[in-house]
Design a protein around this motif. Structure first.
Motif, short mmCIF file in Angstrom:
data_model
loop_
_atom_site.label_atom_id
_atom_site.label_comp_id
_atom_site.label_asym_id
_atom_site.label_seq_id
_atom_site.Cartn_x
_atom_site.Cartn_y
_atom_site.Cartn_z
N GLN B 182 0.66 -1.12 0.04
CA GLN B 182 -0.12 0.10 0.05
C GLN B 182 0.96 1.26 -0.20
O GLN B 182 0.39 2.28 -0.04
CB GLN B 182 -0.65 0.01 1.12
N THR B 183 2.05 1.31 0.29
CA THR B 183 3.03 2.33 0.41
C THR B 183 3.22 3.04 -1.04
O THR B 183 3.32 2.17 -1.99
CB THR B 183 4.17 2.06 1.00
N THR B 202 3.16 6.68 7.95
CA THR B 202 2.04 7.28 6.96
C THR B 202 1.00 6.49 6.32
O THR B 202 -0.09 6.77 6.33
CB THR B 202 2.91 8.22 5.90
N THR B 203 1.54 5.55 5.81
CA THR B 203 0.53 4.68 4.92
C THR B 203 -0.52 3.89 5.93
O THR B 203 -1.69 4.05 5.69
CB THR B 203 1.21 3.45 4.20
N LYS B 205 -1.81 4.64 8.89
CA LYS B 205 -2.92 5.45 9.33
C LYS B 205 -4.10 5.89 8.37
O LYS B 205 -4.89 6.40 8.96
CB LYS B 205 -2.47 6.38 10.37
N GLN B 206 -3.60 5.73 7.06
CA GLN B 206 -4.52 6.38 6.23
C GLN B 206 -5.51 5.30 5.77
O GLN B 206 -6.40 5.62 5.15
CB GLN B 206 -3.72 6.73 4.92
N GLN B 212 -7.54 -1.79 9.12
CA GLN B 212 -6.58 -1.57 10.24
C GLN B 212 -6.93 -2.74 11.19
O GLN B 212 -6.26 -3.38 12.06
CB GLN B 212 -6.52 -0.30 10.97
#
Lengths: 474, 492
Positions: B182-183, B202-203, B205-206, B212
């Protein structure tokens, strides 16, 4: 091209050594030939069309192509044969009759393997498979006085011949539907069919080809010959079968799917997915219930065919794409580990006369090097970090997840957990169980074999620690 | 540079040990571990002066995949690096006490190899580097715990241990691979993805809360098995009990902290929404673990097994502190990781000293040992009281902060978790009473006191117990920036 020519010529020369009274010259000769051919093969790296220029003639070029893909996979095959050879020492020592023929057959089979990884024409694929297979049928039966070896040869031959027939039939149907044997012309013909009514014929042909090659690489449900054949065949040639044949088979498979059949993925993709699931399941579960180390390795080789099939599922795009990279890396790591495992097993079983886990017991005390090599090989086959096998699995799984087959990867991960179970058993036997009383003398290993085992261990570790330098070379 | 040296020097020493025999092997192993400790202390001084910037090591590892060999040390890492480097010499010295070990050079080499794995885990700043070292740490401990164990059941027990932890980490790997895909690409990299820790933060928590939620369990599986948290603990008591003493110390003193550290570094900030969704469930499991471990510990007859269950109970409190998601709870977890590491190694050291002298760990066979062993009694008592969390000891600071965190989360949870102190007083003091005091046993006259060498092993542990108890600020100060950035990421 040079490797094919040289291997054939030297193979024939090698036959004449059979007239000599002594077998001593055979092993050094084969080693030198293989080292030479391995080096010459690497010279073709980044020289599309081969440095010798032989491939510039359109006739040859349409039959075989030399590119980085073929050089890389030929490299694996030749390297595997090279590091396997030292373990044939006992045949020389026993002054086995007809030994020259065995070495010649090995060299010839490599010709077949190299043709399989560099074909550009379906007939060359077929010829390559046959050269490789027929050599293997003979070698499977090379322990002539052993019933099991005879059984192995017969089974292998009958089922192999059957598979070849199906493959050839498939090729014929595909030719009938498209009018060509060339890989790239095939792709074009499938993308823009001239006659839509022949579609079903094409699809049946593709399916039969997939099944035919599936037989050769022991993919379930066409794997049932594998355990018996691998067990009956003399260990040295089993190692050869489970590495060279598999690597060449998958390289050929991938090339077929990527170059010739991307337009027919609606047929082969579900088939491969189904074969992959079955192979992983039957291979791993089958291996888990074995008590013989050799039979476990046979089933484990089936399970590794499953992981490689998984790589095929990701097979889209170029011959330099992630799927090809992953299969290249996996085949290399798998071959290195398998040669080490079979090498140790052969040394142990030659002396202790048993091929089960108990035969390995106490090895850590008598032969620490053998135990260490075997352990590393098992860890690598099990896919534990620090070894090449981990990154092989990692690259394949990542490539497949990127294609969206998450459930398939989850299943493969579950199956590799089963794998840990049976790969630890030889390790436990070697390190934690005492050897059988009376059968616990140290295994005799010569310096050359020890050096080879150390080299294999180092290769496994280098692949596992610094994968970067080989992970993106195609 | 310093980071690379810290991580790889033990490995180099382990390889060199192959060429050393007998006492040379001991000197080499111990010397290497002391040098490592000195370098770690030096690193701490450098850190105190100039902060974390100089410790970053970022090399290209698998360039085509965007995976970098990224190590770094911040305050949280430094605490665990110090713990590891302090405990390893003591663990090695414990191994020296066991003359009966076959092939001792290999044993020391594996301990040092393990140290490389542990330090790699505590300094990794790339997800795959973290996973890599996570597994590297498993291989040596498996062999340490199985090959040198004298138990009849060692094969089954260690097999279970290996399978459990390996399967747990495979789930973590699966979670990491998913996150990795996903990054986006890292700056200046040709690869499509990146596995750097910042990219993961960063990835992660989006991602949607539902994603999650299951990613949380994939990653948490590895940590849950390693710590272990109820109900993933079934490998733990057997493995702790039947492993040779140094292996038990490595497992309980350091390896367990890998799980808690993993939660702090690779779980909370990576899937913050997943954490808040499952916070209550994990809290319940942790508190069940506290009570369950303590109750079973009361019923134990084997010293090592009792300590194993006691450790299970104390780990439960640390997990509860972490998942309270309060600064005070997380800080408590950091101090308690250190204090528990020191305490549990000290306790197992005592158990080992008693077992080597009397040949038994069975509490009923012991008694009245204190008459001839004043030094042992004192050392035992200090370690025990710190485990019980008596004020002035490290255990008190850790557990107090943890309980405060849990209390802030929920008053009743705090109250039940607080039982751990009462329970541990019950089973530990009872053990002390029956082993050291009480009616004389067959061993009370033949028992010998600690030798000078053994006493030297206890002195640093006791010093640390009081240091952590009196000046916990040293470590709280170190970890504070990391903890507050973690809490910011979780949204607290």
């Amino acid at each position: 091209m040079l490797p094919i020519v040289l291997l054939s010529v030297f193979g024939i020369i090698n036959l004449f050594f059979g007239f000599l009274r002594s077998n001593r010259v055979l092993l050094p000769f084969a080693l030198v030939v293989l080292a030479l051919v391995f080096g010459l093969n690497l010279l073709d790296w980044n020289h599309a069309g081969s440095i010798t220029g032989l491939f510039d003639s359109p006739y040859v070029a349409q039959m075989l192509t030399v590119d980085n893909y073929s050089v890389a996979f030929s490299g694996i095959v030749l390297l595997t044969a090279l590091v396997l050879l030292p373990f044939s020492r006992s045949y020389v020592a026993a002054n086995e009759p007809n030994l020259a023929e065995y070495y010649s057959l090995l060299l010839f089979s490599l010709v077949g393997a190299i043709m399989m990884v560099s074909y550009n024409h379906l007939i060359m694929l077929f010829v390559g498979i046959e050269i490789l297979s027929i050599s293997m049928y003979c070698l499977a039966g090379s322990d002539k006085r052993n019933v099991r070896s005879n059984e192995a040869a017969l089974k292998y031959f009958l089922q192999g011949a059957f598979a070849t027939g199906i493959l050839l039939f498939g090729i014929a149907l595909v030719y009938g539907a498209t009018g060509t044997f060339q890989l790239n012309e095939l792709a074009a013909a499938i993308a823009a069919p001239a006659n839509a009514s022949l579609q079903s014929m094409l699809y049946v042909g593709v399916l039969m080809m997939v099944i035919g090659i599936g037989f050769k690489v022991s993919a379930a449900p066409f794997h049932f010959w594998t355990p018996d054949v691998y067990e009956g065949t003399p260990t040295f040639f089993t190692a050869f079968m489970s590495t060279v044949v598999k690597t060449a088979g998958f390289a050929a498979f991938l090339k077929l799917l990527l170059v010739a059949l991307p337009g027919a993925s609606a047929v082969w993709l579900p088939t491969i997915v189904a074969m992959c699931v079955l192979t992983l399941l039957l291979g791993n579960v089958g291996a888990a219930v074995q008590t013989s180390a050799k039979r476990m390795l046979a089933y484990s080789s089936v399970s590794h065919a499953g992981y490689l099939l998984l790589g095929l599922v990701a097979g889209r795009g170029q011959l330099s794409g992630p799927a090809a990279q992953a299969i290249f890396f996996y085949s290399l790591a798998y071959s290195v580990a398998t040669v080490a495992a079979f090498g140790v097993l052969k040394l142990v079983s030659d002396q202790r006369q048993r091929e089960d886990y108990a035969g390995l017991a106490g090895l850590a005390r008598t032969n620490p090097l053998l135990a260490f090599s075997m352990t590393l090989a098992m860890l690598s086959l099990g896919g534990i970090p620090l070894t090449g096998g981990f990154f092989g699995k990692f690259f394949i799984f990542t490539a497949v997840v990127a294609q969206g087959y998450i459930w398939l990867v989850v299943f493969a991960v579950l199956m590799s957990m089963v794998g840990i179970y049976y790969y630890l058993r030889p390790v436990i036997a070697m390190y934690m169980r005492p050897a059988e009383p009376g059968n616990d003398a140290p295994i005799v290993v010569d310096g050359f074999q020890s050096a080879t085992l150390v080299l294999l261990a180092l290769l496994t570790l280098v692949l596992g620690i610094l994968p970067g330098f080989l992970s993106n070379i195609l | 540079m310093l980071t690379a040296f810290l991580v790889f020097f033990p490995l180099a020493a382990a390889l060199l040990l192959h060429f050393a025999k007998g006492s040379a092997a001991r000197i080499l192993a111990l010397g290497a571990s002391f040098l490592e400790l000195a370098v770690a202390v030096f690193a701490a001084i450098v850190y105190a002066r100039s902060g974390p910037t100089g410790f970053d090591l970022n090399l290209s590892w698998i360039p085509s995949a965007g995976i970098n060999f990224h190590l770094g040390i911040d305050g949280l890492s430094l605490c665990l690096v110090l713990l590891t480097t302090v405990l390893v010499p003591i663990i090695l010295a414990t191994a020296f006490r066991h003359e009966e070990y076959e092939n001792p050079g290999a044993f020391y080499a594996l301990v040092l190899f393990m140290q490389t794995g542990l330090l790699g885990v505590f300094t990794a700043m790339d997800a795959f580097v973290f996973y890599f070292f996570w597994e590297v740490a498993l291989l040596p401990i498996y062999f340490l715990a199985s090959v040198w164990s004298r138990s009849d059941r060692r094969i089954q027990i260690t097999f279970k241990f290996f399978l459990y932890t390996f399967i747990g980490s495979l789930f973590m790997l699966a979670g990491f691979v998913y996150l990795y895909l996903q990054t986006g690409p890292a700056a200046g990299s040709l690869a499509a993805h990146s596995s750097d820790i910042q990219a993961f933060y960063t990835t992660g928590k989006q991602l949607a809360a539902s994603q999650q939620a299951w990613l949380f369990w994939l990653i948490f599986a590895a940590f849950a098995v390693k710590m272990p948290i109820f109900p993933f603990h079934t490998w733990q008591p057997d493995t702790y009990t039947e492993s040779p003493a140094p292996a038990t110390m490595l497992l309980s003193g350091i390896m367990l902290k890998m799980g808690i550290y993993g939660c702090l570094r690779w779980l909370l900030p990576v899937v913050p929404l997943g954490v808040t969704q499952w916070q209550q469930l994990v809290m319940v499991l942790a508190i069940i673990g506290i009570i369950y471990g303590a109750i079973i510990a009361i019923r134990q007859h084997d010293i090592k097994r009792l300590i194993a269950y006691s450790s299970l109970s104390h780990v439960g409190l640390m997990i509860a502190g972490v998942f309270s998601l309060r600064a005070i709870g997380l800080q408590g977890a950091v101090v308690q990781m250190l204090a528990h590491g020191v305490n549990v190694v000290g306790m197992f050291l005592v158990a080992d000293a008693i077992e080597r002298r009397t040949g038994t760990r069975h509490i009923a066979d012991l008694g009245g040992l204190t008459r001839r062993t004043p030094l042992l009694s004192v050392c035992f008592l200090v370690m025990l009281l710190s485990t019980v969390a008596l004020p002035l000891t490290g255990g008190f600071v850790g557990e107090f902060l943890l309980l405060a965190g849990v209390y802030e989360f929920n008053m009743w949870a705090g109250a039940i978790a607080g039982l751990t102190i009462i329970f541990s007083a019950v089973y530990l003091l009872r053990m002390y009473q029956r082993v050291m005091l009480g009616p004389d046993s067959a061993h009370s006259d033949t028992m010998t006191d600690l030798t000078g060498a053994e006493l030297t092993m206890f002195i640093p542990l006791i010093a640390l117990v009081f240091w952590l108890g009196l000046f916990p600020g040293t470590f709280l100060h170190l970890s504070e920036p990391t903890i507050s950035s973690i809490l910011t990421a979780v949204g607290r």
